[in-house]
Scaffold this active site. Sequence first.
Site, PDB file in Angstrom:
ATOM      1  N   HIS A   1       0.821  -1.207   0.000  1.00  0.00           N
ATOM      2  CA  HIS A   1       0.000   0.000   0.000  1.00  0.00           C
ATOM      3  C   HIS A   1       0.854   1.255   0.000  1.00  0.00           C
ATOM      4  CE1 HIS A   1       0.975   0.603   4.233  1.00  0.00           C
ATOM      5  NE2 HIS A   1       0.450  -0.560   4.570  1.00  0.00           N
TER       6      HIS A   1
ATOM      7  N   CYS B   1       3.143  -5.075   6.506  1.00  0.00           N
ATOM      8  CA  CYS B   1       2.875  -4.789   5.092  1.00  0.00           C
ATOM      9  C   CYS B   1       4.128  -4.271   4.388  1.00  0.00           C
ATOM     10  CB  CYS B   1       1.760  -3.748   4.972  1.00  0.00           C
ATOM     11  SG  CYS B   1       0.191  -4.263   5.700  1.00  0.00           S
TER      12      CYS B   1
END
Length: 496
Positions: free
Chosen positions: A152, A160
């Site tokens: 992201h 992430c």
Amino acid sequence: MTARLATARLLAAASLLALALAGCQDGSGINGPSARSIAPIAPQTVALMQTKGMQQTDPILIRAYKKEAEMEVWKRGGDGRYALLKTYPICRWSGQLGPKVREGDRQAPEGFYTITPGLMNPNSSYYLSFDTGFPNAVDRANGRTGKYLMVHGTCSSAGCFAMTDATIAEIYAVAREAFIGGQRSFQFQSYPFRMTAQNMAKFRNDPNMPFWQNLKEGSDYFEALREEPKVGQCGTKYVFGGSDAAAGACKPRLDPVVAEKREHDEREVAELVAKGTPAVRVVYQDGGQNPVFRPQNNSSAFASLGGTETVLPYDAKEFGRHNLGDVSRPETLAAGPQEIEIGPKVQPTMMAGAEPAKAATKAATKAGRGQNPVATTLMANRTDPDLRVETTASVGERPARITVADADGDPSSYQKLMGSLFSKEKPAAPATPAVDAAVVPEPVKLAHDADKLAPKATAKPHAVKTAKVEGKVDAKAAASPKLVLRKGEPDVKAKP
């Protein structure tokens, strides 16, 4: 006419993604995908495709490397072979090298994942994103848990790969065009480091090496043939190859070109070991970041990327100007990773400059870890799975031994257990977005339960005493005091 075609393509993209995501969007997507999700690919990247004979709608494949903090986007040509389009620096990844084990451990996943249009999120809280699809079948077979492990925008990670808004916008657009061109899914390969003979020799005694050797089989297939490997599962391991691997064969046919590369690398690893290449393990406070995003950019900053190449595959000045947004745990990036030399039985050894025993005694007393002199030259030796420090009260600067529990089943334990080696005070953990620890962790049987750590007294010659090292395990270290999980949103948004 060209403008009309471009508009039609964007409308088609919006319709495609709206249809694919209709089943997983909440109220935020009621008006359809965001405008940024249908923005065209940057003209510079389109021009780069043209120079390489690529089309915008050609299929893609993405590879990520934690240690080097780089992500590659590849495109498949008409001959079925992939060629590298572009390499992007990763702004932030969290945890340690090694696979994700359990929900809340801040580990970014390692493995082979399939990204479908339904995993693309045009309304992400972090600009744009796609879900890696963790856990896959191999992850589940190994009892690994977690969810919402994303690629992201912004520069904040709790499991992430954070790429900055500008970078994820381009990667998202390239993936979107590939889906419009007919690609039903693309492969996302995530590695701890580049699968070179040098790295395999260097990390040969790391407890994760059997898993990494399995990942290298898939890497070898791709690099030797420039074809996407078919991925199957056999027990708790991956199998790679052609259609027989996809059908579930535990021993798929090995292509001669792949076998040749594997044999070449194995010989090179053996030669490097014979020449005395030390076996090490890299320990991070909490993941890493590509040097291009650091304020003090200079040529020496890229030494940690490995190799001797000085020409970067991306413009450091360009990425140095990116808006990073919220950077997660910036204090953990300042110290940088530390290398620990380990023996064949996972015996971590850290060497530092020796100090007088008097100063070491004062430091140890202040930390509440005992009254005996502790030299700062640390020689580690593993005797049991408990975390203990053995100190010698003998003369001068005789090195102390630190016994460190290995990280089998919990790659983040080194960060938890050895955080005091980086700073005297344990840094506060600010709330970070995309926290996969926001949901209640599923029960997992761990190889080492940190809650069971207890001080043990041992009788040693030369007045040796054993003291307990403070190593608190907090499986929700990344979670904020109040977390709200919106139904269907593949990201987790933290509220202060």
